[in-house]
Design an enzyme around this catalytic site. Structure first.
Site, PDB file in Angstrom:
ATOM      1  N   ASP A 218       0.846  -1.201   0.000  1.00 36.82           N
ATOM      2  CA  ASP A 218       0.000   0.000   0.000  1.00 36.82           C
ATOM      3  C   ASP A 218       0.880   1.250   0.000  1.00 36.82           C
ATOM      4  O   ASP A 218       1.709   1.433   0.887  1.00 36.82           O
ATOM      5  CB  ASP A 218      -0.875   0.012   1.262  1.00 36.82           C
ATOM      6  CG  ASP A 218      -1.812   1.206   1.286  1.00 36.82           C
ATOM      7  OD1 ASP A 218      -2.910   1.101   0.707  1.00 36.82           O
ATOM      8  OD2 ASP A 218      -1.443   2.258   1.865  1.00 36.82           O
TER       9      ASP A 218
ATOM     10  N   TYR B 267       2.707  10.016  -0.267  1.00 35.74           N
ATOM     11  CA  TYR B 267       3.809   9.520   0.568  1.00 35.74           C
ATOM     12  C   TYR B 267       5.173   9.855  -0.037  1.00 35.74           C
ATOM     13  O   TYR B 267       6.195   9.698   0.620  1.00 35.74           O
ATOM     14  CB  TYR B 267       3.704   8.005   0.801  1.00 35.74           C
ATOM     15  CG  TYR B 267       2.407   7.532   1.434  1.00 35.74           C
ATOM     16  CD1 TYR B 267       1.529   8.432   2.028  1.00 35.74           C
ATOM     17  CD2 TYR B 267       2.057   6.186   1.438  1.00 35.74           C
ATOM     18  CE1 TYR B 267       0.336   8.007   2.597  1.00 35.74           C
ATOM     19  CE2 TYR B 267       0.870   5.747   2.008  1.00 35.74           C
ATOM     20  CZ  TYR B 267       0.006   6.666   2.581  1.00 35.74           C
ATOM     21  OH  TYR B 267      -1.173   6.242   3.141  1.00 35.74           O
TER      22      TYR B 267
ATOM     23  N   LYS C   4      -2.801   5.903  -4.326  1.00 38.40           N
ATOM     24  CA  LYS C   4      -3.930   6.798  -4.048  1.00 38.40           C
ATOM     25  C   LYS C   4      -3.766   8.150  -4.739  1.00 38.40           C
ATOM     26  O   LYS C   4      -2.645   8.659  -4.856  1.00 38.40           O
ATOM     27  CB  LYS C   4      -4.057   7.022  -2.529  1.00 38.40           C
ATOM     28  CG  LYS C   4      -3.977   5.728  -1.728  1.00 38.40           C
ATOM     29  CD  LYS C   4      -4.230   5.916  -0.250  1.00 38.40           C
ATOM     30  CE  LYS C   4      -3.884   4.650   0.523  1.00 38.40           C
ATOM     31  NZ  LYS C   4      -2.474   4.550   0.947  1.00 38.40           N
TER      32      LYS C   4
ATOM     33  N   HIS D  55      -7.752   9.358  -2.020  1.00 40.09           N
ATOM     34  CA  HIS D  55      -7.141   9.307  -0.686  1.00 40.09           C
ATOM     35  C   HIS D  55      -8.052   9.922   0.396  1.00 40.09           C
ATOM     36  O   HIS D  55      -8.198   9.379   1.480  1.00 40.09           O
ATOM     37  CB  HIS D  55      -5.790  10.022  -0.729  1.00 40.09           C
ATOM     38  CG  HIS D  55      -4.828   9.584   0.321  1.00 40.09           C
ATOM     39  ND1 HIS D  55      -3.471   9.553   0.128  1.00 40.09           N
ATOM     40  CD2 HIS D  55      -5.007   9.162   1.594  1.00 40.09           C
ATOM     41  CE1 HIS D  55      -2.868   9.122   1.222  1.00 40.09           C
ATOM     42  NE2 HIS D  55      -3.788   8.883   2.131  1.00 40.09           N
TER      43      HIS D  55
END
Ligand SMILES: NC(=O)C1=CN([C@@H]2O[C@H](COP(=O)(O)OP(=O)(O)OC[C@H]3O[C@@H](n4cnc5c(N)ncnc54)[C@H](OP(=O)(O)O)[C@@H]3O)[C@@H](O)[C@H]2O)C=CC1
Ligand SMILES: O=C[C@H](O)[C@@H](O)[C@@H](O)[C@H](O)C(=O)O
Length: 294
Positions: free
Chosen positions: A47, A52, A77, A108
């Protein structure tokens, strides 16, 4: 229980591996190795997210592992400031990851944030329009689409809109014994939406690690508190995506086969009274949690 081979069948027919590796806050120069270690250990679900900033490293970790792409479930996402650029967003993620497709592409957050001012929400856009665009992503790029951080109120708005033709395959939400959200999980299930539990260990500095009920249960079973938390999530019926960048912990978190929590142990964890939320909505330009998930 065979957690390592367990899958959940989504409303699209696809099978999502029940146990995955999370990568939020996995720093540069550590996440590539973490992904490789996890895949070598046997994880088949990773994931990540554009937000990120680690998709390129995640992609390298996948390649370094030698595990064939088709054996891996890869989720990423759409970031909040990309809601008006869905097609660009998926292409950007695929390029960074170095893959042709993702298995799951999630919105997200239900927040269409103005990229020029992250404190502002677009006045002329919302998550319903974003979903309309996400539904146009070819399945050659995103095999399944879903949402994250949607509460019941926002799911109702989305599902009741005539432009919503595809029910989200997944709603990825915060789930641990101190934020169990039974109403939201039941709502997801009633609509055929699979729940994935994030911050399933309570995230960094987890207050759960001090919980006497959890600690004594883990000790009595000869398991780590983290293994007990993961088993709890899996036995409740959602997928779990614990994050770690530490080889020993990544491996331990995967050692869930051959034992179970009893129904009584599951109920004991269900009964924990403390409450905390890792990811609130105060940092967003819109409120997204309305306390309707308790
Ligand atoms: N959709 C969303 O908005 C969100 C999605 N997520 C996803 O869910 C994943 C998991 O959630 P996250 O918030 O990261 O937190 P987790 O609940 O997975 O906890 C991660 C923390 O626990 C530590 N840890 C992991 N395993 C062990 C262990 N066996 N013993 C002791 N400590 C351990 C990790 O440290 P260390 O690395 O040093 O081992 C890290 O500090 C994220 O990484 C992300 O992929 C998370 C938040 C929001
Ligand atoms: O997936 C992770 C989370 O959604 C995270 O990206 C947000 O919750 C936010 O950036 C935060 O730091 O709280």
């Amino acid at each position: 229980m065979s957690a390592t081979s367990k899958t959940y069948t989504l409303n699209t027919g696809a099978k999502i591996p029940a146990l995955g590796l999370g990568t939020w806050q996995s720093g540069p120069n550590e996440v590539e190795k973490a992904v490789e270690i996890a895949l070598r250990k046997g994880y088949r679900h990773i994931d990540t997210a554009l937000a990120y900033g680690n998709e390129a490293e995640v992609g390298r970790g996948i390649k370094n592992s030698g595990v064939p792409r088709e054996e891996i479930w890869l989720t990423t996402k759409l970031d909040n400031p990309w809601h008006k650029r869905v097609s660009e967003g998926i292409d950007s993620s695929l390029k960074s990851l170095g893959v042709d497709y993702v298995d799951l592409y999630l919105m997200h957050w239900p927040s269409s944030t103005d990229p020029d001012d992250l404190k502002k929400h677009y006045p002329d856009w919302n998550f319903v329009k974003t979903w309309e665009e996400m539904q146009k992503i070819p399945s050659s790029k995103a095999r399944n689409i879903g949402v994250s951080n949607f509460g019941i109120k926002n799911l109702e708005i989305l599902l009741n809109d005539p432009t919503c033709k595809a029910i989200p395959a997944v709603n990825q939400i915060e789930l641990h014994p101190n934020n169990p959200s039974p109403k939201l999980v039941a709502y997801n299930s009633s609509k055929g939406i699979h729940s994935t539990g994030y911050s399933c260990l309570g995230s960094t500095g987890s207050p759960l690690y001090k919980d006497p009920t959890l600690l004594s249960m883990a000790e009595a079973k000869g398991k780590t508190p983290q293994q007990v938390l993961l088993a709890w999530g899996l036995q409740k019926g959602w997928s779990v995506i614990p994050k770690s960048v530490n080889k020993e912990r990544i491996e331990k978190n995967f050692e869930l086969d051959g034992w179970d929590l009893t129904d009584e142990e599951v109920k004991k964890l269900d009964g924990l009274k403390d409450r905390f939320k890792v990811c609130g909505d105060a940092w967003l330009p819109v409120k997204v949690f309305f306390g309707d998930d308790e």
